[in-house]
Design a protein around this motif. Sequence first.
Motif, PDB file in Angstrom:
ATOM      1  N   TYR A 173      17.733   3.862   5.303  1.00  0.00           N
ATOM      2  CA  TYR A 173      17.224   2.540   5.675  1.00  0.00           C
ATOM      3  C   TYR A 173      18.320   1.694   6.289  1.00  0.00           C
ATOM      4  O   TYR A 173      19.400   1.560   5.751  1.00  0.00           O
ATOM      5  N   HIS A 232      10.487   3.353   1.440  1.00  0.00           N
ATOM      6  CA  HIS A 232      11.849   3.846   1.210  1.00  0.00           C
ATOM      7  C   HIS A 232      12.189   3.708  -0.272  1.00  0.00           C
ATOM      8  O   HIS A 232      12.056   2.622  -0.836  1.00  0.00           O
ATOM      9  N   THR A 241      10.826  -1.201   1.240  1.00  0.00           N
ATOM     10  CA  THR A 241      11.892  -0.573   0.461  1.00  0.00           C
ATOM     11  C   THR A 241      11.728  -0.954  -1.008  1.00  0.00           C
ATOM     12  O   THR A 241      11.659  -2.139  -1.342  1.00  0.00           O
ATOM     13  N   LYS A 289       6.085   9.944  -5.437  1.00  0.00           N
ATOM     14  CA  LYS A 289       5.028  10.792  -4.884  1.00  0.00           C
ATOM     15  C   LYS A 289       3.994  11.187  -5.934  1.00  0.00           C
ATOM     16  O   LYS A 289       2.869  11.577  -5.590  1.00  0.00           O
ATOM     17  N   GLU A 336      16.759   8.576  -3.236  1.00  0.00           N
ATOM     18  CA  GLU A 336      16.470   9.992  -2.991  1.00  0.00           C
ATOM     19  C   GLU A 336      15.999  10.708  -4.245  1.00  0.00           C
ATOM     20  O   GLU A 336      15.032  11.476  -4.218  1.00  0.00           O
ATOM     21  N   ASP A 364       7.473  -1.428   6.957  1.00  0.00           N
ATOM     22  CA  ASP A 364       8.747  -0.982   6.378  1.00  0.00           C
ATOM     23  C   ASP A 364       8.908  -1.586   4.984  1.00  0.00           C
ATOM     24  O   ASP A 364       9.167  -2.781   4.841  1.00  0.00           O
ATOM     25  N   THR A 382      10.215   8.145   1.972  1.00  0.00           N
ATOM     26  CA  THR A 382      11.479   8.716   2.417  1.00  0.00           C
ATOM     27  C   THR A 382      12.649   8.095   1.659  1.00  0.00           C
ATOM     28  O   THR A 382      12.472   7.130   0.910  1.00  0.00           O
ATOM     29  N   SER A 383      13.845   8.630   1.894  1.00  0.00           N
ATOM     30  CA  SER A 383      15.029   8.194   1.150  1.00  0.00           C
ATOM     31  C   SER A 383      15.508   6.822   1.609  1.00  0.00           C
ATOM     32  O   SER A 383      15.542   6.527   2.806  1.00  0.00           O
ATOM     33  N   THR A 441       3.859   8.163   3.816  1.00  0.00           N
ATOM     34  CA  THR A 441       5.255   8.481   4.122  1.00  0.00           C
ATOM     35  C   THR A 441       6.176   7.848   3.093  1.00  0.00           C
ATOM     36  O   THR A 441       6.239   6.619   2.979  1.00  0.00           O
ATOM     37  N   THR A 451       5.928   2.871   5.909  1.00  0.00           N
ATOM     38  CA  THR A 451       6.898   3.809   5.340  1.00  0.00           C
ATOM     39  C   THR A 451       7.510   3.210   4.089  1.00  0.00           C
ATOM     40  O   THR A 451       7.986   2.069   4.112  1.00  0.00           O
ATOM     41  N   ILE A 496      12.227  10.030  -5.191  1.00  0.00           N
ATOM     42  CA  ILE A 496      11.135  10.337  -4.263  1.00  0.00           C
ATOM     43  C   ILE A 496       9.980  11.037  -4.967  1.00  0.00           C
ATOM     44  O   ILE A 496       8.814  10.659  -4.802  1.00  0.00           O
TER      45      ILE A 496
END
Length: 380
Positions: A332, A305, A281, A315, A308, A279, A327-328, A325, A303, A311
């Motif tokens: 979280y 984080h 962030t 990427k 948004e 995890d 994600t937003s 992965t 993942t 992103i």
Amino acid sequence: MKRLLTLCYLLVLLTINILAQSPFNARIGDCSYYFDPQTKEASVRGINWSNFTDEDYNVNRPINVIVESPIVYDGIEYQVKSVGHGAFQYQPILSISLPPSVNLIDRYAFYSCSDLTSITGCLEVLEIGEWAFAGCNNLKQFLVPSNLTHVSNHTFYGCENLSSIDLPGSIKWIGEAAFYKCRNLQSIYMCKEVEEIKEDAFRECNSLRVVNIPFGCTTIGPQAFLNCTSLEEVTLPTTLTKIDKSAFAGCNSLTSIVLPMNLSDIGGGAFNKCNMLLDITAEMETPPLIDSQAFSSLYSKATLHVYEESIEKYKNAPVWKSFKTITSITGYTGVTNVLDQNDTRGIKRYNLKGQRIDDTTPQRGIYIQNGKKLFENKKK
């Protein structure tokens, strides 16, 4: 002839005066000292074994040592100001008591004093030299002087039974390998004045479980927490800009990390072999350039984080796009225990790792305020 005798007499007096002002060594009580008549100061140079029994000396029985100050010698009072370079290295000392006049513990002063369990009277010390307590395997606690400005390189290297350490607010940086191989060090408290944690500072502190890097710290050096195998939780401040190579490599109990918004440099292997770190962030709006091996084997299973609107940036960013992965950050919820840190000012806000933030008007991000999760969307 009289003139010659007078001259000789004056030369004798001058010689006596010079000798009287020259530094000298002498043994008083438990210790030997170096005395300076001009400054009226003295430095501890070692043990005065004549003050102990022959059996103590012959079998290296651990002894208790008392450093005296002031010391009166030939009618002159001397203040003991320092423990000299290598003064007690390798000696069988069980405990030592220092007077409040001591303001310097020099390099190697207690190097490899493997029997040393207690040292008292260090409250007025202004500097502790490199390797001063390295190899003191039985030293379990040490009260860091409140006026110390830094922890020198290798100061507590290999103090395997040191269990906790509190660093006062005067500490600005922690030197190279300062606590390297302190294998039983379970907790470390750092005040917000710490600006830099240098190379290998806490390397192989295998019992260290939680680390809260204080607000104000900007750099975590190479291998600073390498192979801290029990480390489960790390809090990074918003002031942090650099995590150097292999800083947290081998921390295989670490499950999550929040990378603060001002972080701009992550070195190679920074989180290498953090096999449980699933995890991550990233609070940086724009993905910074990082080493391709910064997260090593984590790209396929962790993942990431991010905000948004960031992103797509991540990427398409070099290295960051390797994360399978992304994600937003709004989803979280990895909130752990909230730490007050004895701060009582205004509104109390905390980051997602439970660390009190220094700024009462925080920048954009997710915070905990009054027990509730708050998303701050404004750019300050």
